[in-house]
Write a protein that holds these residues in place. Structure first.
Motif, mmCIF file in Angstrom:
data_model
loop_
_atom_site.group_PDB
_atom_site.id
_atom_site.type_symbol
_atom_site.label_atom_id
_atom_site.label_comp_id
_atom_site.label_asym_id
_atom_site.label_seq_id
_atom_site.Cartn_x
_atom_site.Cartn_y
_atom_site.Cartn_z
ATOM 1 N N SER A 406 0.828 -1.217 0.000
ATOM 2 C CA SER A 406 0.000 0.000 0.000
ATOM 3 C C SER A 406 0.856 1.259 0.000
ATOM 4 C CB SER A 406 -0.921 0.008 1.221
ATOM 5 O OG SER A 406 -1.895 -0.996 1.138
ATOM 6 N N GLU A 407 1.927 1.245 0.814
ATOM 7 C CA GLU A 407 2.803 2.415 0.891
ATOM 8 C C GLU A 407 3.596 2.603 -0.405
ATOM 9 O OE1 GLU A 407 3.691 4.606 3.892
ATOM 10 O OE2 GLU A 407 1.569 4.079 4.083
ATOM 11 N N THR A 408 3.817 1.514 -1.121
ATOM 12 C CA THR A 408 4.552 1.601 -2.388
ATOM 13 C C THR A 408 3.712 2.264 -3.470
ATOM 14 O OG1 THR A 408 5.874 -0.360 -1.903
ATOM 15 C CG2 THR A 408 5.626 0.218 -4.226
ATOM 16 N N ILE A 409 2.424 1.915 -3.516
ATOM 17 C CA ILE A 409 1.592 2.416 -4.613
ATOM 18 C C ILE A 409 0.760 3.628 -4.232
ATOM 19 C CG2 ILE A 409 1.455 0.162 -5.715
ATOM 20 C CD1 ILE A 409 -1.272 -0.243 -4.433
ATOM 21 N N SER A 410 0.621 3.869 -2.927
ATOM 22 C CA SER A 410 -0.225 4.974 -2.492
ATOM 23 C C SER A 410 0.058 5.265 -1.025
ATOM 24 C CB SER A 410 -1.705 4.603 -2.707
ATOM 25 O OG SER A 410 -2.561 5.581 -2.193
ATOM 26 N N GLU A 411 -0.951 5.078 -0.200
ATOM 27 C CA GLU A 411 -0.819 5.306 1.239
ATOM 28 C C GLU A 411 -1.681 4.279 1.958
ATOM 29 O OE1 GLU A 411 -2.149 8.771 4.381
ATOM 30 O OE2 GLU A 411 -1.492 9.389 2.375
ATOM 31 N N TYR A 412 -1.085 3.624 2.955
ATOM 32 C CA TYR A 412 -1.800 2.563 3.676
ATOM 33 C C TYR A 412 -2.908 3.149 4.545
ATOM 34 C CZ TYR A 412 -2.674 -1.092 7.158
ATOM 35 O OH TYR A 412 -3.273 -1.996 7.984
ATOM 36 N N THR A 413 -4.053 2.480 4.543
ATOM 37 C CA THR A 413 -5.154 2.865 5.431
ATOM 38 C C THR A 413 -5.609 1.628 6.190
ATOM 39 O OG1 THR A 413 -6.867 2.432 3.771
ATOM 40 C CG2 THR A 413 -5.960 4.669 3.872
ATOM 41 N N ALA A 414 -5.868 1.782 7.475
ATOM 42 C CA ALA A 414 -6.361 0.676 8.300
ATOM 43 C C ALA A 414 -7.854 0.843 8.520
ATOM 44 C CB ALA A 414 -5.631 0.663 9.640
ATOM 45 N N LEU A 415 -8.479 -0.212 8.996
ATOM 46 C CA LEU A 415 -9.894 -0.109 9.334
ATOM 47 C C LEU A 415 -10.082 0.850 10.501
ATOM 48 C CD1 LEU A 415 -11.346 -3.733 9.285
ATOM 49 C CD2 LEU A 415 -11.865 -1.879 7.723
ATOM 50 N N PRO A 416 -11.161 1.611 10.525
ATOM 51 C CA PRO A 416 -11.471 2.405 11.718
ATOM 52 C C PRO A 416 -11.584 1.486 12.933
ATOM 53 C CG PRO A 416 -12.887 3.021 9.880
ATOM 54 C CD PRO A 416 -12.143 1.798 9.457
ATOM 55 N N ARG A 417 -11.193 1.991 14.098
ATOM 56 C CA ARG A 417 -11.187 1.164 15.304
ATOM 57 C C ARG A 417 -12.566 0.560 15.594
ATOM 58 N NH1 ARG A 417 -6.398 0.830 14.860
ATOM 59 N NH2 ARG A 417 -4.834 1.105 16.497
ATOM 60 N N GLN A 418 -13.632 1.300 15.360
ATOM 61 C CA GLN A 418 -14.962 0.758 15.643
ATOM 62 C C GLN A 418 -15.276 -0.427 14.738
ATOM 63 O OE1 GLN A 418 -17.241 1.917 18.223
ATOM 64 N NE2 GLN A 418 -17.906 -0.152 17.706
ATOM 65 N N GLU A 419 -14.908 -0.320 13.470
ATOM 66 C CA GLU A 419 -15.143 -1.435 12.550
ATOM 67 C C GLU A 419 -14.328 -2.654 12.972
ATOM 68 O OE1 GLU A 419 -17.193 -1.900 9.868
ATOM 69 O OE2 GLU A 419 -18.148 -0.070 10.560
ATOM 70 N N ALA A 420 -13.084 -2.397 13.388
ATOM 71 C CA ALA A 420 -12.252 -3.508 13.846
ATOM 72 C C ALA A 420 -12.864 -4.170 15.076
ATOM 73 C CB ALA A 420 -10.850 -3.002 14.157
ATOM 74 N N PHE A 421 -13.325 -3.353 16.013
ATOM 75 C CA PHE A 421 -13.950 -3.904 17.224
ATOM 76 C C PHE A 421 -15.186 -4.725 16.875
ATOM 77 C CE2 PHE A 421 -17.028 -3.873 20.633
ATOM 78 C CZ PHE A 421 -16.266 -4.186 21.749
ATOM 79 N N ASN A 422 -15.975 -4.227 15.939
ATOM 80 C CA ASN A 422 -17.202 -4.934 15.572
ATOM 81 C C ASN A 422 -16.918 -6.318 15.007
ATOM 82 O OD1 ASN A 422 -18.598 -2.675 16.378
ATOM 83 N ND2 ASN A 422 -18.986 -1.905 14.310
ATOM 84 N N ILE A 423 -15.753 -6.477 14.402
ATOM 85 C CA ILE A 423 -15.340 -7.800 13.928
ATOM 86 C C ILE A 423 -14.798 -8.631 15.092
ATOM 87 C CG2 ILE A 423 -13.614 -9.028 12.560
ATOM 88 C CD1 ILE A 423 -15.679 -8.060 10.736
ATOM 89 N N GLU A 424 -13.871 -8.026 15.858
ATOM 90 C CA GLU A 424 -13.207 -8.767 16.930
ATOM 91 C C GLU A 424 -14.194 -9.261 17.978
ATOM 92 O OE1 GLU A 424 -9.573 -8.229 20.189
ATOM 93 O OE2 GLU A 424 -10.052 -6.590 18.808
ATOM 94 N N TYR A 425 -15.195 -8.442 18.297
ATOM 95 C CA TYR A 425 -16.159 -8.805 19.335
ATOM 96 C C TYR A 425 -17.541 -9.107 18.755
ATOM 97 C CZ TYR A 425 -12.878 -7.874 23.075
ATOM 98 O OH TYR A 425 -11.808 -7.944 23.930
ATOM 99 N N TRP A 426 -17.565 -9.509 17.510
ATOM 100 C CA TRP A 426 -18.780 -9.929 16.850
ATOM 101 C C TRP A 426 -19.373 -11.112 17.620
ATOM 102 C CZ3 TRP A 426 -18.511 -11.289 10.919
ATOM 103 C CH2 TRP A 426 -19.802 -11.286 10.373
#
Length: 701
Positions: A406-426
């Motif tokens: 991602s950093e090579t071709i553009s800029e890396y973006t991560a999931l928003p913390r809330q979206e990550a939490f919704n997966i982790e604690y689904w």
């Protein structure tokens, strides 16, 4: 086009036409074959990640009508090792009819239970959350994969634009959305709006590709993934060093291994504040490039993007602040330095949980890090067992590859913390965790067994592994160790050539246990030999050999093992394999019997000394273990037979007849005693268990 291995630069072409011809007419077999060879290349998908499917025409057992059935990887499987037992078979039409009862994204979770009403094959594995993603698309063969190169594009700031740049109008794009029925609807909508596309990129997530046959689907997947990887590779050639170049220089490999071995037990102890963990160490070139870089702090803090990654690695790693030149020998000083860093990580994880939780969220899980980075040295991962720790390491390497791309071709973006939490604690993810089989009695334990390739030692190792422990087997003979390892896989055991009379060899063995598994909890000193001679025939050399192997070896094993146990701060169990001969005075046995008596009393002395550290020390006394025991090969058996006035062939029956139970004692019987002391008798120390069928003259009391 002639498609073969040379067609692709960044994926492995593994299709064997000779093999696939043998499977023609069996679509399920071809589907499994495709799945397995896709899963064999970690650049295509990681362990346990992704899923594949195929649709066939089958006879409905109730109506006799021909119906379409979708076969898809079930919940919790791995496509690289997928078998018939790991797939689910569902009526395609029934699955699509669920659209009529779908109540919207806020009721997403209730759809999973409805998948069971679509089951065609009653032996199906539980359908996964991704089932509708395959069912709502019309294609006969579908691959859903998580290639690093594709996720790098999917996680790039302008990933949709890059997708179009690479594939033009032949690939669709669906923005990030949590997997589920609604995502299946979005895929269906994307296809309706873009007829003729060959696949769909899922933002921050992965890839969907398809074909009319297993082979066409396979080739389509490889071509799309290879194009993504080639694009990144070409861009990389025009850019500077990855991750902003190096900030820290890697230590030489031998120094890295030394420091990792010293630090691993300390980290393991801190990571085990709630539940014991097993470790894995990784200092490959890809890892070192990232952890030594100028961009480490920025990218590590952002966290991983793909759900498959952070479910196994936690949302972000702990980056240790320790100078590479700092001496690690002083455990108290190291703890004083890094314990606050762990406390900070745990607090940040608790804050993440509190700020993102929902009224019905599961309770907060273990707040300790899974991934721990030591710049200049390497990356540690800790989990409930070796396989999970190793896989977590592999997934974080996948995350590193994604960030680099991602950093090579553009800029890396991560999931928003809330979206990550919704997966982790689904709640569905929580339900999956609760369906996991119960852990074995010695799960999360690490053992070292000396004499591990011999009859008794190997039986002990077999038993400990079977009950869930990780085991390092040591022995003098490398060939015997290699043979012994054939019983285990790399996530269960490892080996170290070790002469227990050589302190440096013992130190090396414990370093290997720390590197391979994170430390040690159980020490079993089973290495031994036997010399049966009258006093006047026993040489000083033979006396010294018995004392060195049995007594000095036991002393050194405990001395260096206890050092690691203290670093971990979680106690431990030491079991010394002695003998009935340490209690019973018999003829022609002065050297062996004296050494065995010394082993037994050393056990009592150490139990008295180490109890305050919750380290238990016990003895197992075998007798007459003839079958399967290497000690009974050669002179020892001849000596004992001579002492009793019988032939060597008569020894097994002689020993069986003389015990109270009239039983032959096997190596497995000794292993059972060791297991009992490790897993059941957890408040016993300084004790002796006789495994001799009952010898009245060897009763301890």
């Amino acid at each position: 086009m002639d498609i073969n291995a040379k067609t692709f630069r960044n994926v492995n072409y593994l299709w064997d036409h000779d093999h696939s011809k043998k499977l023609e007419g069996d679509e399920l077999a071809l589907f499994l074959y495709r799945s397995n060879i896709l899963g064999a290349d970690l650049r295509i998908t990681n362990y346990g990640g992704g899923n594949t499917s195929c649709k066939t025409l089958e006879k409905d057992p109730l109506t006799g009508n021909t119906v379409e059935v979708m076969w898809v990887k079930g919940s919790g499987g791995d496509i690289g090792t997928l078998t018939r037992e790991g797939i689910a078979g569902l009526y395609t039409e029934r699955l699509r009819n669920l659209k009529t009862v779908y109540r919207g994204i806020e009721h997403e979770d209730e759809m999973v239970a409805l998948f069971n009403h679509c089951i065609y094959d009653l032996n199906s594995k539980a359908p996964s959350i991704d089932t509708p993603l395959h069912g709502l698309l019309p294609f006969k063969h579908i691959d859903h994969l998580h290639p690093d190169a594709l996720i790098a594009i999917a996680a790039a700031k302008d990933g949709q634009k890059i997708t179009k740049e690479i594939w033009g109008d032949t690939m669709g794009w669906v923005p990030w959305q949590r997997p589920g029925f609604d995502l299946g609807l979005q895929l269906e909508k994307c296809l309706e709006e873009n007829p003729g596309i060959r696949g769909i990129v899922l933002g921050n997530h992965g890839l969907f590709t398809w074909g009319d046959s297993s082979y066409e689907c396979y080739i389509n997947s490889l071509e799309v993934i290879d194009a993504a990887a080639n694009y990144i590779e070409e861009k990389a050639e025009k850019r500077g060093p990855s991750f902003g170049g190096s900030r820290v220089e890697s230590l030489p490999e031998d120094v890295r291994q030394e420091k990792a071995a010293m630090l691993a037990p300390v980290l393991r102890g801190l990571c085990s504040s709630e539940k014991a963990m097993v470790g894995h160490f990784n200092d490959t070139e890809a890892v070192l490039e990232f952890i030594n870089s100028n961009d480490l702090e920025r990218l590590a803090a952002m966290g991983t993007s793909c759900p498959d990654h952070f479910l196994r690695t936690k949302i972000k790693p702990l980056v240790l602040s320790i100078d590479t030149n700092y001496p690690l020998e002083d455990t108290e000083a190291i703890l004083k330095m890094i314990e606050p860093q762990f406390e900070k990580y745990r607090k940040e994880y608790a804050d993440y949980y509190e700020s993102c939780k929902h009224p019905n969220s599961p309770a907060m899980r273990d707040p300790n890090p899974v991934v721990i980075i030591y710049p200049g040295v390497g990356m540690f991962t800790f989990a409930k067992n070796k396989q999970t720790a190793r896989v977590a390491s592999e997934f974080y390497v996948n995350a590193i590859n994604v960030m680099r791309g991602s950093e090579t071709i553009s800029e890396y973006t991560a999931l928003p913390r809330q979206e990550a939490f919704n997966i982790e604690y689904w709640l569905l993810e929580e339900a999956k965790l609760k369906r996991m089989p119960p852990e074995k009695p010695l799960s999360r334990k690490i053992a070292i067994v000396t004499g591990g390739s011999g009859g008794i030692g190997k039986a002990i190792a077999d038993k400990l592994v079977a009950e869930g422990a990780n085991v390092l087997l040591t022995d003098l003979d490398e060939k015997n160790l290699i043979e012994a390892m054939k019983s285990f896989n790399k996530d269960e055991a490892s080996v170290a050539e070790c002469d227990v009379t050589d302190e440096n060899a013992i130190i090396k063995a414990y370093k290997k246990a720390s590197i391979d598994f994170g430390g040690v909890d159980i020490i079993v000193h089973s290495a031994g030999l036997a010399i049966s001679k009258p006093l006047e025939d026993t040489s000083v050399k033979e006396w010294d050999l018995l004392q060195d192997v049995l007594v000095k070896g036991q002393f050194l094993m405990v001395q260096h093992g206890v050092n690691i146990m203290k670093k971990q701060g979680r106690g431990g169990s030491i079991i010394n394999i002695a003998s009935k001969n340490g209690l019973v005075a018999g003829p022609n046995n002065v050297g062996y019997g004296t050494a065995k008596a010394a082993q037994q009393h050393m056990t009592r002395l150490l139990a008295s000394e180490l109890g305050k550290y919750k380290i238990r020390v016990n003895t197992v006394n075998p007798d007459g273990v003839i079958i399967g025991s290497k000690i009974w090969e050669g002179e020892w058996a001849e000596g004992r037979a001579k002492a009793y006035g019988i032939s060597v062939d008569e020894l097994p029956s002689h020993y069986a007849k003389r015990n109270l139970l009239n039983e032959i004692i096997l190596p497995e019987d000794i292993a059972n005693a060791v297991f009992s002391l490790c897993a059941i008798l957890d408040k016993s120390t300084g004790n002796t268990i006789n495994v001799d069928g009952g010898m009245a003259n060897a009763f301890v009391r």
